[in-house]
Design an enzyme around this catalytic site. Structure first.
Site, mmCIF file in Angstrom:
data_model
loop_
_atom_site.group_PDB
_atom_site.id
_atom_site.type_symbol
_atom_site.label_atom_id
_atom_site.label_comp_id
_atom_site.label_asym_id
_atom_site.label_seq_id
_atom_site.Cartn_x
_atom_site.Cartn_y
_atom_site.Cartn_z
ATOM 1 N N HIS A 49 -33.252 8.973 41.303
ATOM 2 C CA HIS A 49 -31.762 9.111 41.742
ATOM 3 C C HIS A 49 -31.354 7.807 42.114
ATOM 4 O O HIS A 49 -30.402 7.642 43.137
ATOM 5 C CB HIS A 49 -31.512 10.174 42.720
ATOM 6 C CG HIS A 49 -31.706 11.707 41.885
ATOM 7 N ND1 HIS A 49 -30.622 12.298 41.519
ATOM 8 C CD2 HIS A 49 -32.656 12.300 41.402
ATOM 9 C CE1 HIS A 49 -30.953 13.370 41.087
ATOM 10 N NE2 HIS A 49 -31.997 13.448 40.870
ATOM 11 N N GLY A 61 -34.832 20.348 28.138
ATOM 12 C CA GLY A 61 -35.106 20.880 29.463
ATOM 13 C C GLY A 61 -36.410 20.340 30.084
ATOM 14 O O GLY A 61 -36.837 20.946 31.158
ATOM 15 N N ALA A 62 -37.143 19.346 29.618
ATOM 16 C CA ALA A 62 -38.275 18.687 30.134
ATOM 17 C C ALA A 62 -38.067 17.719 31.112
ATOM 18 O O ALA A 62 -39.060 17.122 31.748
ATOM 19 C CB ALA A 62 -39.505 18.703 29.073
ATOM 20 N N GLY A 63 -36.960 17.268 31.009
ATOM 21 C CA GLY A 63 -36.552 15.979 31.832
ATOM 22 C C GLY A 63 -37.024 14.696 30.990
ATOM 23 O O GLY A 63 -37.146 13.644 31.604
ATOM 24 N N LEU A 64 -37.107 14.940 29.806
ATOM 25 C CA LEU A 64 -37.407 13.867 28.976
ATOM 26 C C LEU A 64 -36.106 13.101 28.208
ATOM 27 O O LEU A 64 -36.327 12.289 27.122
ATOM 28 C CB LEU A 64 -38.333 14.124 27.919
ATOM 29 C CG LEU A 64 -39.806 14.542 28.420
ATOM 30 C CD1 LEU A 64 -40.601 15.078 27.361
ATOM 31 C CD2 LEU A 64 -40.427 13.451 29.211
ATOM 32 N N SER A 65 -34.967 13.558 28.596
ATOM 33 C CA SER A 65 -33.704 13.020 27.960
ATOM 34 C C SER A 65 -33.320 12.975 26.662
ATOM 35 O O SER A 65 -33.344 12.082 25.843
ATOM 36 C CB SER A 65 -33.711 11.370 28.280
ATOM 37 O OG SER A 65 -33.195 11.488 29.547
ATOM 38 N N ASP A 85 -31.435 7.070 31.570
ATOM 39 C CA ASP A 85 -31.988 7.481 30.274
ATOM 40 C C ASP A 85 -31.394 6.703 28.987
ATOM 41 O O ASP A 85 -32.135 6.416 28.064
ATOM 42 C CB ASP A 85 -31.355 9.005 30.313
ATOM 43 C CG ASP A 85 -31.394 9.784 31.424
ATOM 44 O OD1 ASP A 85 -32.429 9.367 32.404
ATOM 45 O OD2 ASP A 85 -30.848 10.998 31.657
HETATM 46 C C1 GLA Z 1 -31.093 12.128 35.181
HETATM 47 C C2 GLA Z 1 -30.211 11.321 34.872
HETATM 48 C C3 GLA Z 1 -30.504 9.844 35.359
HETATM 49 C C4 GLA Z 1 -31.111 9.667 36.674
HETATM 50 C C5 GLA Z 1 -32.396 10.759 36.758
HETATM 51 C C6 GLA Z 1 -32.553 10.685 38.144
HETATM 52 O O1 GLA Z 1 -32.380 11.991 34.129
HETATM 53 O O2 GLA Z 1 -29.713 11.593 33.661
HETATM 54 O O3 GLA Z 1 -29.186 9.058 35.313
HETATM 55 O O4 GLA Z 1 -30.003 9.853 37.655
HETATM 56 O O5 GLA Z 1 -31.737 12.202 36.554
HETATM 57 O O6 GLA Z 1 -33.572 9.467 38.490
#
Ligand code: GLA
Length: 387
Positions: free
Chosen positions: A33, A120-124, A170
């Site tokens: 963040h 949904g895994a935080g892998l964009s 991302d």
């Molecule tokens: C998500 C957002 C990013 C970043 C992260 C946290 O992945 O898309 O822009 O803010 O959370 O670091």
């Protein structure tokens, strides 16, 4: 994957695509963040991503297909989509952002998408879709647009069309990734650079499959809390616009004026920015092992101060940190569920990864998805027919 994509394109549209482009998912290595607070962040593009096949058509119609769905057809490309069609907002957002940058919207297009990024895994997976579409559009419409700008286009699509107030992490990593390298982003100057990591390390992902039901609103809430921290700190006379303008010393001397929760959020971001700088320095000195301690500190700060971790991620990080040859581990991405990442040397093998998964299963009753990632190149064109 490319064969499937071409076959589906042909069977859906009775024609071949003119361009096939690819873009990777990403891991946030450190800088949690920090991006929308104008600080630096370090990520890595991974060898999982999205492929987009595209061709332009004369009629003013826009068709989209993805694995397991029928063809969606729309006639107004400026209209936001809902429900099952809401994934179209990513390519549509990119298309609209490119129109602002010179794309001439004559006729329509047909598009097919294939992905192996778990969502949904935080892998964009969404940034990978934005960047692959951006690359495909730039080729098909003959736009000369560089990676940095394509990252900005992807972010604009996400912020303005999809409606998620994310930073540039991302899209920047998906656009500018390089095999064997980490991507450093100076989010204030929008400068993207790569840092060699070498071949001795892998990034392991442990996907919990957990996702907080309010994940999007919690992200926005954190975003707002960071803005509030800036406003409250300004009242002490500090000349600042973003949390990245506040040094750790300034924070320490002024933190009493902050509301308790706001103070925790600000402390996380301000010290996280400091950690990213220290990681960057260690990597420049060729000391990747030293990075581990900072990854652990980052996770602890997410857990205790930013409160964007969950029990499952805390558990994974704790076990991973005790494993042989794990340099460091932390949650990756926005948090509130998703995945933990570990940076590990060659001695951390599949067998150790399985023992982590089995301990997790013993505790939570479900298996995490384990993915060993190679660090890969950013968005690129894979095939181009002569136009
Ligand atoms: C998500 C957002 C990013 C970043 C992260 C946290 O992945 O898309 O822009 O803010 O959370 O670091």
């Amino acid at each position: 994957m490319i064969k499937c994509l071409k076959e589906r394109f042909k069977s859906n549209y009775q024609a071949d695509p003119v361009v096939i482009a690819a873009a990777p998912g990403r891991v946030e290595v450190i800088g949690n963040h920090t991006d929308y607070n104008q600080g630096p962040v370090i990520g890595a593009a991974i060898d999982r991503g999205v492929l987009v096949a595209l061709r332009r058509v004369d009629e003013s119609v826009f068709r989209f297909s993805s694995a397991g769905s029928s063809v969606f057809e729309i006639s107004d490309s400026s209209q936001r989509q809902r429900g099952e069609a809401s994934w179209l907002n990513y390519p549509l957002g990119v298309y609209n952002a490119l129109i602002q940058r010179g794309l001439k919207p004559s006729g329509g297009f047909e598009m097919s998408v294939e992905s192996d990024v778990p969502s949904g895994a935080g892998l964009s997976s969404s940034a990978a879709l934005e960047l692959a579409t951006g690359k495909a559009f730039s080729e098909a419409y003959g736009l000369a647009i560089g990676s940095d700008e394509l990252a900005a286009v992807g972010r604009e699509a996400e912020n303005e069309f999809v409606g998620v107030p994310c930073g540039i992490l991302d899209q920047g990593v998906s656009a500018c990734g390089k095999a064997g390298h980490l991507v450093h982003i100076d989010c204030r100057e929008l400068k993207f650079s790569t840092i060699p990591l070498g071949d001795d390390f892998s990034i392991w992902i442990f996907n919990t499959h957990k996702k907080h039901s309010l994940v999007e609103s919690m992200y926005s809430q954190r975003h707002d809390e960071c803005r509030q921290a800036v406003e409250q700190l300004k009242s002490t006379g500090l000349d600042i616009e973003y949390l990245a303008d506040v040094t750790t010393e300034e924070f320490e001397s002024n933190k009493e004026i902050l509301d308790t929760v706001i103070s925790k959020r600000a402390e996380h971001v301000i010290y996280e920015i400091d950690r990213v700088k220290r990681v960057q320095a260690l990597l420049a000195e060729g000391k990747p092992i030293g990075v581990g301690k900072l990854l652990s500190e980052s996770h602890a700060s997410s857990r205790d101060l930013f409160e964007n971790s969950v029990e499952e991620l805390d558990y994974l990080v704790r076990i991973l940190e005790s494993m042989p040859d794990v340099v460091g581990a932390r949650l990756t991405g926005g948090g509130f569920g998703g995945a933990a990442m570990a940076l590990a040397g060659e001695a951390f093998t599949e067998t150790y990864a399985e023992s982590v998964a089995s301990a997790y299963r013993g505790y939570f009753g479900e298996s995490p998805q384990v993915i060993r990632c190679r660090i890969a190149d950013g968005a690129r064109v894979l095939e181009l027919a002569s136009l």
